[in-house]
Write a protein that holds these residues in place. Structure first.
Motif, PDB file in Angstrom:
ATOM      1  N   PHE A 165     -22.092  -7.629  16.852  1.00 38.74           N
ATOM      2  CA  PHE A 165     -22.447  -9.042  16.845  1.00 38.74           C
ATOM      3  C   PHE A 165     -21.353  -9.851  17.521  1.00 38.74           C
ATOM      4  CE2 PHE A 165     -25.104  -7.377  13.592  1.00 38.74           C
ATOM      5  CZ  PHE A 165     -26.214  -8.211  13.570  1.00 38.74           C
ATOM      6  N   PRO A 184     -27.147  -6.318  22.563  1.00 41.79           N
ATOM      7  CA  PRO A 184     -27.934  -5.107  22.829  1.00 41.79           C
ATOM      8  C   PRO A 184     -27.020  -3.950  23.238  1.00 41.79           C
ATOM      9  CG  PRO A 184     -28.813  -6.987  24.046  1.00 41.79           C
ATOM     10  CD  PRO A 184     -27.538  -7.429  23.426  1.00 41.79           C
ATOM     11  N   ASP A 185     -27.414  -2.736  22.863  1.00 42.53           N
ATOM     12  CA  ASP A 185     -26.601  -1.580  23.195  1.00 42.53           C
ATOM     13  C   ASP A 185     -26.429  -1.412  24.699  1.00 42.53           C
ATOM     14  OD1 ASP A 185     -25.988  -0.974  20.683  1.00 42.53           O
ATOM     15  OD2 ASP A 185     -27.262   0.793  20.489  1.00 42.53           O
ATOM     16  N   ASN A 205     -18.344   7.950   9.269  1.00 41.00           N
ATOM     17  CA  ASN A 205     -19.642   7.581   8.708  1.00 41.00           C
ATOM     18  C   ASN A 205     -20.725   7.800   9.760  1.00 41.00           C
ATOM     19  OD1 ASN A 205     -21.480   6.644   6.946  1.00 41.00           O
ATOM     20  ND2 ASN A 205     -20.580   4.612   6.681  1.00 41.00           N
ATOM     21  N   PRO A 206     -20.967   9.059  10.101  1.00 39.15           N
ATOM     22  CA  PRO A 206     -21.811   9.335  11.275  1.00 39.15           C
ATOM     23  C   PRO A 206     -23.262   8.886  11.133  1.00 39.15           C
ATOM     24  CG  PRO A 206     -21.342  11.347  10.065  1.00 39.15           C
ATOM     25  CD  PRO A 206     -20.499  10.281   9.448  1.00 39.15           C
ATOM     26  N   ASN A 207     -23.725   8.684   9.910  1.00 41.15           N
ATOM     27  CA  ASN A 207     -25.124   8.292   9.736  1.00 41.15           C
ATOM     28  C   ASN A 207     -25.341   6.790   9.841  1.00 41.15           C
ATOM     29  OD1 ASN A 207     -26.117  10.901   9.262  1.00 41.15           O
ATOM     30  ND2 ASN A 207     -25.322  10.807   7.180  1.00 41.15           N
ATOM     31  N   ALA A 208     -24.252   6.027   9.813  1.00 43.51           N
ATOM     32  CA  ALA A 208     -24.409   4.576   9.819  1.00 43.51           C
ATOM     33  C   ALA A 208     -24.959   4.113  11.159  1.00 43.51           C
ATOM     34  CB  ALA A 208     -23.067   3.918   9.551  1.00 43.51           C
ATOM     35  N   VAL A 209     -25.778   3.093  11.113  1.00 42.86           N
ATOM     36  CA  VAL A 209     -26.270   2.457  12.326  1.00 42.86           C
ATOM     37  C   VAL A 209     -25.670   1.059  12.334  1.00 42.86           C
ATOM     38  CG1 VAL A 209     -28.277   1.684  13.600  1.00 42.86           C
ATOM     39  CG2 VAL A 209     -28.387   3.775  12.254  1.00 42.86           C
ATOM     40  N   ILE A 210     -24.840   0.788  13.318  1.00 37.59           N
ATOM     41  CA  ILE A 210     -24.113  -0.477  13.316  1.00 37.59           C
ATOM     42  C   ILE A 210     -24.421  -1.236  14.596  1.00 37.59           C
ATOM     43  CG2 ILE A 210     -21.835  -1.544  13.173  1.00 37.59           C
ATOM     44  CD1 ILE A 210     -20.908   1.237  11.990  1.00 37.59           C
ATOM     45  N   SER A 211     -24.778  -2.483  14.450  1.00 39.91           N
ATOM     46  CA  SER A 211     -24.984  -3.317  15.627  1.00 39.91           C
ATOM     47  C   SER A 211     -23.754  -4.162  15.855  1.00 39.91           C
ATOM     48  CB  SER A 211     -26.197  -4.216  15.445  1.00 39.91           C
ATOM     49  OG  SER A 211     -27.361  -3.511  15.748  1.00 39.91           O
ATOM     50  N   ARG A 252     -16.515   0.130  16.486  1.00 41.56           N
ATOM     51  CA  ARG A 252     -17.713   0.774  15.959  1.00 41.56           C
ATOM     52  C   ARG A 252     -17.552   2.292  16.015  1.00 41.56           C
ATOM     53  NH1 ARG A 252     -23.651  -0.177  18.384  1.00 41.56           N
ATOM     54  NH2 ARG A 252     -22.687   0.488  20.320  1.00 41.56           N
TER      55      ARG A 252
END
Lengths: 447, 482
Positions: free
Chosen positions: B380, B387-388, B372-378, B365
């Motif tokens: 899985f 959870p972070d 891609n600093p704006n991406a929000v990646i979870s 990640r």
């Protein structure tokens, strides 16, 4: 009950048509405006209180509409109205999931005749727009387990090359209708479609994607779809796009909301940032997208974001507008595809009233209807196979939901008491249908 | 810090431990080892009396918060190791207290490293106790305690989480006591089945039971000098392999198996990866062994490769071959496996497959976020979002684990063994595996180390078993401040 945007417009047009309208409203400013502009009776007070409802004499009304923005108040009011004798009730709720999955529960528990979700209505409209279809693209039936899709047919499609009974569709799906121009036919076995027609296909949620790919040889390429905003409408649209395998990107301003989105949609790209910021949109290569949909809850953000997208020459720009009266201003800015949830709700209720509260899927077509029935013990079709029933040409048993299982029945399948049956019927055959499947008529549609 | 309820709690734990010491006493009576029976009885009385003193010192007043919870879990494990060492001394098996402590800690933490030079010279009762401590430590003494004591209440949940291995301990039932009871029942069932099967292929009750204790706990103590190789039976090998794999699997999967909604174990991402790792490394090592003609018979090479791979990956530490003499690729792969371990929620040690998955995905990640600093990646695992907070805890674990291993290797090399010995001894004790390479290889033992090294390894074993954080917390200043 509730004279917000939806309620106010309904009251105005209904009273102009000569209906006797009573409005229940609590906000003094709104009441003043109603009294100035409309010829209706106003009852002051909280519409979810029995005493207020009694003062409005809801027991005597033909139609009670709970269209305030509070879901809980609407349901409470509708329940009381129905119990005290209102003929029919219409309830507006916000969440789409509720309508897709639990419509029956609401109908049975609260006696709701028409349950509509502004969000679902908006989602379906937006989906139609994205897929380039002028009418219904998707309907959800039987608690979301069955979908109805309209598919464009060209000369390469099996349905235009062979008569219907020679086309071997994937399991659990069925062609239930053809659109030729504006008219819809419920097909007989030897029907052959013409290029340019559209097929109405029913299938379980698992099967329908495969069937669509099978029938529509020229794929509708959805390309990259950028959705600005991560509110509930944006989420519902994003969810509805999942079966189409589109490349979807969601831009959300709030980091924790973005985080939630990234957990909800593992296949989508989630971007944290302000969708009305040109630099961000450029950095995320929004100019290469096919569709940009500004679906946040704020009109200002949506307006700015859509203008930016237009500037970046995105071919298709859609926007959600809460304040319907401003939509002509948007058009002046050459933003054509503007969706106002309240206006859509208003239109849906009008259609329901205008069609004389019929069980027709208004958004489907004229001349044919879709009916959902629980198979009663008294029905002559109970315990009999489909082949034995011999449904007439203008009637199709589309899908059967039994317990948790949903399937598209074949000739050997036996119908059981308690099955939820989805029927497609031409108007001429409605009488036969009522004979075979007696029961309460229900409205079936997205809203 | 509220010491009084913690002391009462620990006192009862020690009392429970005293009761378990009666099992080897019975074993001694059965085999006519009267002196040992007496020695175990004395040890049980000593242990029990200490437990009573702790209970007297403690009180029931005061709530158990996180700090007390950490103190109880760490204290419980330290005291269990200390009192578990007493029988080695009262029976005269190990005279040095530090040797006895090492053997006891190696037992409870299911490491399986031994300082005994000739295992078979010890009495049957002592060897039974050795394997029995592993069995107790495998599923966890705190979990056992939680299962047996009804009045712990909500505080038990935290204790349970501290002891159950893996990044996020799953609760199977709303009451943690029921969860603990279910886990122990599954454990008992496996123990009974393996013992039965081993007896069916010709082992006597004693050998079957002691080996089962060490298999199901992924401990690795064997009452034989030659470990499982002593039986020279492919059937025994296969049974032990199967149950080692079972022990390295998340036990809550078995519970779901019973609930019918998870009949296919391979749907679990971690389990799938665990089996894939086992299969791939077995094939590669088998090929490596044939390539250098360490083995001529493919079947034998395959079976020995599988046994050693399973034994190291599940952190059991049994041996059917002296892998210290294997080709370099095979040895490197086995050392790499030492850092993986079995599944979360199993009885195995080391870092766990689940942490590997989460750790690697967290790193990937970061790679994506570079461009891609704006991406929000979870992240899985399977279809479940991680959870972070868990991802962060896993990253912290990686750093703590690897730096502890590094520091441990440095400190162990002070006394002058070679590099491989020092590094693998640290990895094998921290990962609760047992054997390493060279001087601590599968046919060797840990007797060569000096007192400091042994004390350090006891600490490494406890750090590994309690998965770093609880013990590391004791070394922070703010833990002790009110």
């Amino acid at each position: 009950m509730g004279a917000g945007e939806v309620g106010f417009h309904l009251a105005r047009s209904l009273s102009r048509q000569g209906h006797d309208v009573t409005v229940i409203e609590v906000n003094p400013a709104t009441i003043e405006r109603i009294e100035d502009e409309l010829e209706v009776r106003v009852v002051r007070g909280n519409g979810s209180r029995p005493a207020v409802l009694a003062r409005a004499e809801v027991g005597k009304c033909d139609l009670f509409m709970a269209v305030s923005s509070s879901e809980e108040a609407n349901l409470t009011a509708a329940l009381i109205a129905k119990q005290t004798g209102a003929q029919r009730t219409v309830v507006r709720i916000s969440e789409a999931e509720e309508v897709i999955h639990d419509r029956r529960l609401y109908e049975d528990l609260f006696g709701v005749d028409l349950l509509l979700s502004t969000e679902l209505l908006t989602t379906i409209e937006i989906l139609n727009e994205i897929r380039g279809l002028n009418t219904m693209a998707v309907e959800y039936l039987a608690g979301g387990k069955v979908q109805l899709r309209k598919i464009d047919l060209d000369e390469d499609s099996p349905l235009t090359q062979l008569p219907l009974h020679d086309v071997e569709l994937p399991d659990d799906s069925l062609v239930v209708g053809f659109f030729h121009g504006d008219s819809m036919t419920i097909p007989s076995a030897d029907h052959r479609a013409e290029p340019g027609d559209q097929a109405l296909v029913l299938g379980t949620t698992e099967a329908i994607g495969k069937t669509e790919r099978f029938l529509a040889s020229a794929q509708v390429e959805l390309g990259t779809i950028v959705i600005a905003g991560g509110g509930s409408t944006a989420r519902t649209v994003a969810k509805a796009l999942e079966p189409f395998r589109a490349d979807v990107r969601l831009i959300e301003q709030d980091r924790s909301v973005a985080k939630q989105l990234s957990q909800e949609f593992p296949r989508y790209q989630i971007i944290h940032g302000d969708p009305s910021e040109l630099a961000l949109l450029k950095a995320e290569r929004v100019d290469r997208a096919r569709t940009f949909a500004a679906l946040s809850a704020h009109d200002e953000t949506n307006l700015m974001a859509s203008l930016m997208a237009q500037e970046l020459r995105v071919p298709q720009v859609l926007a959600l507008v809460q304040r319907a009266e401003t939509s002509h201003l948007w058009r002046r800015l050459e933003l054509q595809s503007v969706f106002s949830p309240r206006q859509l709700a208003y239109r849906r209720i009008r259609e329901y009233i205008d069609s004389d509260y019929s069980a027709n899927i208004v958004s489907l077509t004229r001349g044919a209807m879709v009916v959902e029935r629980r198979l009663a013990e008294a029905s002559p079709a109970a315990g009999v196979t489909l082949a034995e029933i011999k449904p007439p040409d203008g009637m199709i048993v589309g899908a059967v939901a039994r317990g948790d299982r949903v399937f598209v029945p074949g000739g050997d399948d036996r119908l059981e008491v308690g099955d939820l049956i989805i029927l497609f019927v031409r108007e001429e055959e409605v009488a036969t249908m009522r004979l075979l499947f007696p029961g309460r008529e229900r409205v079936l549609s997205g809203g | 810090m509220n010491f009084r309820p913690a002391s009462r709690f620990l006192g009862r734990l020690i009392l429970l431990l005293a009761a378990t010491e009666l099992a080897p006493a019975l074993c001694a009576l059965a085999y006519g080892e009267i002196a040992d029976a007496r020695a175990f009885a004395i040890s049980a009385i000593l242990t029990g009396a200490s437990g009573l003193v702790l209970i007297r010192l403690g009180g029931s007043s005061g709530e158990l918060y996180r700090r007390e919870g950490i103190l109880i879990v760490v204290g419980g494990w330290v005291l269990a190791s200390v009192f578990g060492a007493v029988p080695y001394m009262t029976t005269g098996t190990l005279l040095s207290p530090l040797d006895a402590l090492f053997e006891s800690a190696s037992g409870f933490t299911t490491t399986g490293a031994s300082v005994m030079t000739d295992i078979e010279s010890a009495s049957r009762a002592v060897l039974f106790w050795r394997s029995f401590t592993q069995w107790l430590g495998g599923m966890g003494i705190i979990v056992l305690f939680v299962a047996l004591l009804p009045e712990l209440g909500p505080g038990a949940r935290f204790l349970y989480k501290l002891e159950v291995p893996g990044p996020s301990a799953e609760a199977l039932q709303p009451r943690i006591r029921e969860t603990a009871a279910i886990l122990w029942k599954i454990y008992l069932l496996f123990t009974a089945v393996e013992t039965g099967l081993l007896m069916l292929v010709g082992m006597d009750l004693y050998d079957a039971l002691t080996h089962t204790f060490s298999t199901m706990s992924t401990g690795g103590f064997s009452p034989r000098n030659a470990s499982v190789a002593a039986f020279q039976s492919p059937l025994v090998d296969v049974i032990v392999i199967f149950f080692m794999i079972c022990a390295g699997t998340n036990f809550s999967l078995y519970y779901r198996l019973k609930q019918r909604d998870g009949w296919n174990l391979f749907r679990d991402t971690e389990f799938r990866l665990y089996i894939i790792i086992l299969a791939v490394v077995t094939v590669v090592i088998g090929w490596d062994l044939l390539r250098y003609q360490t083995y001529t018979e493919p079947a034998r090479a395959g079976l020995d490769s599988l046994f050693q791979v399973v034994s190291i990956l599940t952190t059991t530490g049994f041996a059917t071959a002296d892998f210290d003499g294997w080709p370099v690729l095979s040895r490197v792969l086995l050392v790499a496996l030492m850092f993986v371990g079995g599944c979360a929620g199993s009885t195995s040690g080391s870092m766990k497959v689940m942490r590997m998955v989460i750790g690697i995905k967290t790193a990937l990640r970061e790679v994506k976020l570079i461009f891609n600093p704006n991406a929000v990646i979870s992240i899985f695992v399977g279809r479940k979002p991680v959870p972070d907070s868990v991802a962060r805890s896993v990253a912290g674990f990686f750093i703590l684990y690897l730096s502890t291993w590094g520091l441990g290797s440095v400190l162990l090399s002070v006394s002058g063994p070679d590099l491989v010995t020092a590094a693998t001894a640290a990895a094998a004790t921290l990962g609760n595996i047992g054997p390493g390479l060279r001087a601590v290889g599968p046919t060797m033992n840990f007797a060569l180390f000096d007192a400091w090294d042994k004390a350090l390894m006891v600490l490494l074993m406890l750090l590994g078993r309690l998965e770093m954080y609880a013990i590391a917390a004791l070394f922070t200043r703010s833990f002790w401040k009110p």
